[in-house]
Design an enzyme around this catalytic site. Structure first.
Site, PDB file in Angstrom:
ATOM      1  N   LYS A  68       0.848  -1.207   0.000  1.00  0.00           N
ATOM      2  CA  LYS A  68       0.000   0.000   0.000  1.00  0.00           C
ATOM      3  C   LYS A  68       0.879   1.251   0.000  1.00  0.00           C
ATOM      4  O   LYS A  68       0.656   2.177  -0.779  1.00  0.00           O
ATOM      5  CB  LYS A  68      -0.886   0.005   1.250  1.00  0.00           C
ATOM      6  CG  LYS A  68      -1.558   1.340   1.547  1.00  0.00           C
ATOM      7  CD  LYS A  68      -2.481   1.278   2.738  1.00  0.00           C
ATOM      8  CE  LYS A  68      -1.796   1.510   4.043  1.00  0.00           C
ATOM      9  NZ  LYS A  68      -1.431   2.888   4.377  1.00  0.00           N
ATOM     10  N   ASN A  69       1.893   1.261   0.843  1.00  0.00           N
ATOM     11  CA  ASN A  69       2.671   2.492   1.011  1.00  0.00           C
ATOM     12  C   ASN A  69       3.687   2.740  -0.096  1.00  0.00           C
ATOM     13  O   ASN A  69       4.349   3.776  -0.108  1.00  0.00           O
ATOM     14  CB  ASN A  69       3.323   2.515   2.392  1.00  0.00           C
ATOM     15  CG  ASN A  69       2.270   2.643   3.486  1.00  0.00           C
ATOM     16  OD1 ASN A  69       1.098   2.920   3.191  1.00  0.00           O
ATOM     17  ND2 ASN A  69       2.652   2.408   4.724  1.00  0.00           N
ATOM     18  N   CYS A 104      -4.949  12.002  12.972  1.00  0.00           N
ATOM     19  CA  CYS A 104      -5.483  10.661  12.691  1.00  0.00           C
ATOM     20  C   CYS A 104      -5.862  10.076  14.036  1.00  0.00           C
ATOM     21  O   CYS A 104      -5.803  10.766  15.053  1.00  0.00           O
ATOM     22  CB  CYS A 104      -4.438   9.814  11.982  1.00  0.00           C
ATOM     23  SG  CYS A 104      -3.081   9.414  13.067  1.00  0.00           S
ATOM     24  N   ARG A 140      -0.679  14.785  12.871  1.00  0.00           N
ATOM     25  CA  ARG A 140       0.255  14.283  11.842  1.00  0.00           C
ATOM     26  C   ARG A 140       0.706  15.509  11.036  1.00  0.00           C
ATOM     27  O   ARG A 140       0.163  15.813   9.999  1.00  0.00           O
ATOM     28  CB  ARG A 140      -0.435  13.247  10.952  1.00  0.00           C
ATOM     29  CG  ARG A 140      -0.938  12.012  11.691  1.00  0.00           C
ATOM     30  CD  ARG A 140       0.091  10.949  11.869  1.00  0.00           C
ATOM     31  NE  ARG A 140       0.603  10.404  10.651  1.00  0.00           N
ATOM     32  CZ  ARG A 140       0.036   9.409   9.965  1.00  0.00           C
ATOM     33  NH1 ARG A 140      -1.108   8.919  10.387  1.00  0.00           N
ATOM     34  NH2 ARG A 140       0.575   8.961   8.871  1.00  0.00           N
ATOM     35  N   ASP A 185       4.810   0.570  11.986  1.00  0.00           N
ATOM     36  CA  ASP A 185       3.553  -0.018  11.489  1.00  0.00           C
ATOM     37  C   ASP A 185       3.368  -1.450  11.952  1.00  0.00           C
ATOM     38  O   ASP A 185       2.312  -2.035  11.698  1.00  0.00           O
ATOM     39  CB  ASP A 185       3.500   0.034   9.958  1.00  0.00           C
ATOM     40  CG  ASP A 185       3.298   1.454   9.460  1.00  0.00           C
ATOM     41  OD1 ASP A 185       3.447   1.686   8.250  1.00  0.00           O
ATOM     42  OD2 ASP A 185       3.026   2.334  10.295  1.00  0.00           O
ATOM     43  N   ARG A 231      -8.732  -0.491   4.833  1.00  0.00           N
ATOM     44  CA  ARG A 231      -7.894   0.537   4.193  1.00  0.00           C
ATOM     45  C   ARG A 231      -6.550  -0.046   3.804  1.00  0.00           C
ATOM     46  O   ARG A 231      -5.930   0.382   2.845  1.00  0.00           O
ATOM     47  CB  ARG A 231      -7.663   1.708   5.151  1.00  0.00           C
ATOM     48  CG  ARG A 231      -8.855   2.597   5.377  1.00  0.00           C
ATOM     49  CD  ARG A 231      -8.461   3.854   6.107  1.00  0.00           C
ATOM     50  NE  ARG A 231      -7.293   4.459   5.471  1.00  0.00           N
ATOM     51  CZ  ARG A 231      -6.506   5.361   6.074  1.00  0.00           C
ATOM     52  NH1 ARG A 231      -6.762   5.740   7.310  1.00  0.00           N
ATOM     53  NH2 ARG A 231      -5.472   5.878   5.452  1.00  0.00           N
TER      54      ARG A 231
END
Ligand code: EPZ
Length: 415
Positions: free
Chosen positions: A22-23, A116, A121, A303, A395
């Site tokens: 995803k990133n 968030c 952030r 993460d 997500r």
């Protein structure tokens, strides 16, 4: 409101194929705004965030489509350099369009991302860097308005090796006049792949994969295709699910990207068999309590911090987990406590006392990785766990319940 129901205590076994990162794909998708062209990106995970990014690109005027794992983006018609609040507030990575749009149009309006689930952030490194390249910035009604007649190369030193700021400023500088030198850059594999993608589009970036990037501005950029690297965070999540719940093999991964994680799991007592593009993990008899401190790549990723806390909650004695990247990323702790975990948080450190057993209960997702921690814990807990607000997990994890079903978990989605 959809929720996931897990009947824990089942032993997992089998293989799981890890999806694209995803990133990595989010900045790569933004980079297609840099110039007109038809781009194809392969190994794209079908996530809320990748769909949101497609929506955002369409708002700027691009055409996008998603067909079995590949996204095509036609950025020829991009004519609206804007990222509206209603999208940016759902996905901070929308901020990645700032660099490409100001590079291509000389102006851009992007909504400031709010906070968030776990706290503020900020984006000050992104904005300070853009000003260094000659952009004029105004803040109006929650939007950043950035304008630059011409972006000029500059020396930029990041206070912290920010992933997003590195990505945004590399994209802003690939066509700036002259030389841009970025110091203290993020070295995450996702940023390395972004730089490789930009170079395949005709950019001139040296030092790729290091913390010092030298970008010589080029006149033009062209269309390129790319296959996204595997998601090391999804991979690490499944490794920890295996460490707690049974022997599993994760496939389609790059073991080097997980080195710190597999080293720590071996300390926990797991057997870890590493092959070219797969890892087989077998759980230990007893889970050693191992302290962990997160760090930027190649350190232990923030993460995977929540998932590690879940693992340590069932360890033999006590473990200390410190997050040096985000000092307030502990929204998973109260939810793990509902399952019986014994954890105290002080500042950016969690003090975990291992318990013998977790017991199922209704819990709530608060962000992508906190949800993953709840999955891992629920799979090990005795009895039924209901996880609500699972849009968070959707997500960042593709077909997560299908993947766990394939490993023998008793899991279902109730809409
Ligand atoms: C990226 O976020 C990831 N998101 C995050 O993953 C990840 O947690 C984070 O990098 C750290 O690895 C994407 O890639 C889409 P940062 P990013 O800028 O770029 C501070 C997930 O679960 N900072 O590296 O936003 C910041 O507050 C997500 O997939 C500033 O102070 O992270 C944080 O403390 C969650 N000013 C630290 O730097 C800035 O201008 C690292 O943030 C920018 C950052």
């Amino acid at each position: 409101m959809a929720k996931i129901i897990i009947n824990g205590g089942k032993t997992l076994s089998g293989e799981v194929k890890i999806s694209g990162a995803k990133n990595a794909v989010l900045p790569i998708m933004s980079a297609t705004l840099l110039c007109p062209g038809k781009f194809t990106i392969h190994n794209v995970p079908d996530l809320r965030d990748t769909r949101t990014m497609m929506q955002l690109l369409e708002i700027t005027g691009a055409k996008t489509s998603f067909n079995n794992g590949s996204v095509t983006i036609d950025s020829t018609g991009v004519n609206n350099p804007e990222a509206p609040y209603e999208l940016v507030k759902t996905m901070r990575a929308s901020f990645y369009v700032l660099g490409p749009l100001i590079s291509r149009f000389g102006k851009v309006q992007v909504s400031l991302p709010g906070g968030c689930a776990w706290g503020p952030r900020p984006v000050d490194y992104h904005l300070k860097g853009l000003e260094k390249l000659g952009a004029k910035l105004d803040l109006e009604g929650g939007n950043i308005l950035a304008e630059a007649k011409e972006l000029k190369g500059a020396d930029i030193h990041f206070e912290f090796p920010s992933v997003g700021a590195t990505g945004n400023l590399v994209m802003a500088s690939v066509r700036a006049k002259g030389l841009t030198r970025l110091y203290n850059c993020a070295k995450e594999p996702e940023i390395t792949q972004l730089c490789e993608f930009l170079n395949s589009m005709g950019a001139d970036i040296e030092g790729v994969g290091t913390d010092k990037l030298i970008i010589s501005g080029v006149k033009e950029l062209n269309q390129a295709d790319i296959t996204v690297i595997p998601d090391r965070i999804e991979a690490g999540t499944f490794l920890m699910a295996g460490a707690l719940n049974g022997e599993i093999k994760i496939k389609n991964i790059i073991p080097l990207h997980l080195k710190k994680v597999t080293d720590k799991l071996i300390e926990v007592g797991c057997k870890v068999k590493i092959e070219a593009s797969s890892i087989l993990i077998s759980p230990p008899q007893k889970i050693n309590s191992i302290d962990m401190t997160t760090a930027v790549y190649p350190g232990f990723p923030t993460d995977l911090q929540a998932q590690w806390v879940a693992l340590m909650s069932l360890s033999e004695s006590s473990a200390i987990v410190t997050d040096t990247v985000y000092h307030d990323r502990f929204s998973h702790i109260p939810e793990l406590a509902r399952l019986g975990a014994n954890i105290k948080v002080e500042k950016n450190t969690a003090f975990i006392r291992g318990v013998n057993q977790l017991v199922g209960a209704p819990v709530m997702s608060t962000d992508i990785r906190a949800s993953a921690a709840l999955f891992i814990a629920a799979l090990a807990a005795k009895g039924k766990t209901e996880i609500s607000r699972i849009y968070h997990i959707d997500r960042g994890y593709e077909k997560i319940e299908k993947k766990f079903l394939g490993l023998g978990a008793e899991i279902m989605r109730e809409s």
